[in-house]
Write a protein that holds these residues in place. Structure first.
Motif, PDB file in Angstrom:
ATOM      1  N   VAL A 260       0.841  -1.201   0.000  1.00 36.36           N
ATOM      2  CA  VAL A 260       0.000   0.000   0.000  1.00 36.36           C
ATOM      3  C   VAL A 260       0.876   1.252   0.000  1.00 36.36           C
ATOM      4  N   ALA A 261       1.947   1.231   0.803  1.00 37.74           N
ATOM      5  CA  ALA A 261       2.869   2.370   0.831  1.00 37.74           C
ATOM      6  C   ALA A 261       3.512   2.580  -0.538  1.00 37.74           C
ATOM      7  N   LEU A 262       3.916   1.486  -1.188  1.00 38.70           N
ATOM      8  CA  LEU A 262       4.500   1.591  -2.529  1.00 38.70           C
ATOM      9  C   LEU A 262       3.479   2.102  -3.541  1.00 38.70           C
ATOM     10  N   TYR A 263       2.242   1.637  -3.412  1.00 37.99           N
ATOM     11  CA  TYR A 263       1.201   2.056  -4.348  1.00 37.99           C
ATOM     12  C   TYR A 263       0.917   3.555  -4.234  1.00 37.99           C
ATOM     13  N   ILE A 264       0.937   4.067  -3.009  1.00 39.68           N
ATOM     14  CA  ILE A 264       0.626   5.482  -2.794  1.00 39.68           C
ATOM     15  C   ILE A 264       1.818   6.381  -3.102  1.00 39.68           C
ATOM     16  N   PHE A 265       3.002   5.964  -2.656  1.00 37.58           N
ATOM     17  CA  PHE A 265       4.161   6.851  -2.752  1.00 37.58           C
ATOM     18  C   PHE A 265       5.190   6.407  -3.794  1.00 37.58           C
ATOM     19  N   GLY A 267       4.974   6.164  -7.063  1.00 33.84           N
ATOM     20  CA  GLY A 267       4.948   6.801  -8.374  1.00 33.84           C
ATOM     21  C   GLY A 267       4.225   5.966  -9.417  1.00 33.84           C
ATOM     22  N   GLU A 268       4.011   6.582 -10.580  1.00 33.60           N
ATOM     23  CA  GLU A 268       3.238   5.944 -11.648  1.00 33.60           C
ATOM     24  C   GLU A 268       3.946   4.756 -12.276  1.00 33.60           C
ATOM     25  N   VAL A 269       5.280   4.784 -12.279  1.00 33.62           N
ATOM     26  CA  VAL A 269       6.032   3.764 -13.015  1.00 33.62           C
ATOM     27  C   VAL A 269       5.771   2.365 -12.461  1.00 33.62           C
ATOM     28  N   ILE A 270       5.696   2.232 -11.135  1.00 37.08           N
ATOM     29  CA  ILE A 270       5.509   0.906 -10.545  1.00 37.08           C
ATOM     30  C   ILE A 270       4.093   0.714 -10.012  1.00 37.08           C
ATOM     31  N   ARG A 271       3.172   1.621 -10.340  1.00 32.39           N
ATOM     32  CA  ARG A 271       1.831   1.541  -9.750  1.00 32.39           C
ATOM     33  C   ARG A 271       1.089   0.286 -10.186  1.00 32.39           C
ATOM     34  N   ASN A 272       1.117  -0.037 -11.464  1.00 35.48           N
ATOM     35  CA  ASN A 272       0.419  -1.238 -11.928  1.00 35.48           C
ATOM     36  C   ASN A 272       1.061  -2.503 -11.368  1.00 35.48           C
ATOM     37  N   PHE A 273       2.390  -2.507 -11.289  1.00 34.11           N
ATOM     38  CA  PHE A 273       3.098  -3.650 -10.692  1.00 34.11           C
ATOM     39  C   PHE A 273       2.675  -3.824  -9.235  1.00 34.11           C
ATOM     40  N   THR A 274       2.636  -2.722  -8.494  1.00 38.26           N
ATOM     41  CA  THR A 274       2.254  -2.787  -7.081  1.00 38.26           C
ATOM     42  C   THR A 274       0.805  -3.219  -6.928  1.00 38.26           C
ATOM     43  N   PHE A 275      -0.068  -2.715  -7.814  1.00 38.81           N
ATOM     44  CA  PHE A 275      -1.472  -3.115  -7.759  1.00 38.81           C
ATOM     45  C   PHE A 275      -1.609  -4.619  -7.987  1.00 38.81           C
ATOM     46  N   ALA A 276      -0.865  -5.151  -8.971  1.00 44.81           N
ATOM     47  CA  ALA A 276      -0.920  -6.591  -9.240  1.00 44.81           C
ATOM     48  C   ALA A 276      -0.459  -7.383  -8.025  1.00 44.81           C
ATOM     49  N   MET A 277       0.602  -6.924  -7.378  1.00 43.62           N
ATOM     50  CA  MET A 277       1.103  -7.601  -6.186  1.00 43.62           C
ATOM     51  C   MET A 277       0.087  -7.526  -5.052  1.00 43.62           C
TER      52      MET A 277
END
Length: 322
Positions: A260-265, A267-277
């Motif tokens: 959740v911290a990665l998804y919020i902070f 950035g856009e570049v890893i947002r989809n990756f973080t969402f998938a995780m």
């Protein structure tokens, strides 16, 4: 003399927790089958929003010479060039921008012309930092390689579980893993989120997380099969899941907190990756509890895991201590 305080830890869940998970195995299976069918239908009829990695195109990284980049201005300038699908997002520092342009007809020469058009539209306010061009042949190969990587991972996991446990456990694991991958892909198809190599990496990570959770539950089931040879299988499955519930929830909660911290902070570049995780951890935990374990109740499993006898102990007394 330095005295170390006697810290025994804190139990988040009482040892006597007895949630009847098997009560919901029927509805859970029905829901899971429905989600898998819908995911396959979405993939076949709606498709995936492949990124540059999989459909070819150009990736251009530029940096603003002054302050933070003006994304809306860049979208307006590049969008007016008529280059088709163009994705623009911040990358790293506020002054860095990543521009993805779909494959242009005309081969390598057309891709170079596209680069020149984009840089000319941005003017002297931005400097080029990096350019990557992925051709259609390479993108097709990447799609095939990514699919093979996921399938080989599932096959290796099935083989491992089969050798460690029994075929019933392996079948439960493969159904749970297929469920996790299909539903995650279905979510990306439904919302048309960009699907690139980073998402393939996320799927592989999800498989590892899910099978780790499944093996922990399966190991406790096998242990209890040895201890309680006459206990009803449904009751035994409930007991095993409850005994590993604290580990399952705490591991999932700490992983989700980081994601959740990665998804919020992040950035856009890893947002989809973080969402998938993030989605994968949730669905993986669900499948371990409501698919892999309950499937043993439908398939049945042998009870003579160990030749060791119970030593004359009363099973009910042993179950009461568990």
């Amino acid at each position: 003399m330095f005295l170390v305080p006697d810290f025994k830890g804190y139990d988040f869940f009482p040892h006597g927790t007895r949630i009847d998970f098997m009560r919901f195995k029927g509805p859970a299976f029905g829901l899971s089958i429905l989600l898998m069918v819908l995911s396959v239908a979405l993939f076949l009829f709606n498709g995936l929003n492949y990124g540059v990695d999989f459909k070819g195109g150009s990736l251009i990284e530029v940096q603003s010479k002054s302050s933070a980049a003006d994304l809306s201005s860049i979208r307006q300038k590049v969008g007016s060039l008529g280059l088709g699908d163009v994705q623009i997002q911040s990358f790293g520092a506020p002054s860095d921008v990543l521009i993805r342009v779909e494959q242009q007809p005309g081969g390598e020469k057309a891709q170079q012309e596209t680069l020149n058009k984009v840089l000319a539209a941005l003017g002297d306010d931005y400097t080029q930092r990096r350019v990557e061009v992925v051709g259609p042949a390479v993108s097709s190969e990447l799609r095939m390689t990514g699919t093979i990587a996921v399938l080989c991972s599932i096959l290796a996991i099935i083989t491992y579980v089969w050798f460690r446990f029994e075929w019933q456990f392996a079948l439960g694991t493969v159904v749970a893993l297929a469920h996790d991958v299909l539903v995650t892909v279905g979510i990306f198809s439904l919302f048309q989120l960009e699907f690139d190599l980073s998402i393939v990496a996320a799927l592989l990570t999800i498989l590892g997380y899910s099978v780790n959770d499944t093996v922990v539950v399966s190991d406790r089931i096998r242990e209890n099969l040895r201890k309680f040879k006459k206990t009803d299988l449904t009751e035994l499955l409930n007991l095993s899941i409850n005994e590993t519930l604290s580990r399952t929830i705490l591991t999932g909660a700490t992983t989700i907190a980081v994601l959740v911290a990665l998804y919020i902070f992040g950035g856009e570049v890893i947002r989809n990756f973080t969402f998938a995780m993030l989605f994968g951890v949730l669905i993986g935990t669900y499948s371990s509890v409501f698919i892999a374990a309950p499937l043993l109740g439908y398939l049945g499993v042998k009870r003579d895991w160990s030749v060791e006898s119970a030593g004359g102990k009363d099973e009910k007394a042993a179950a009461g201590k568990a």
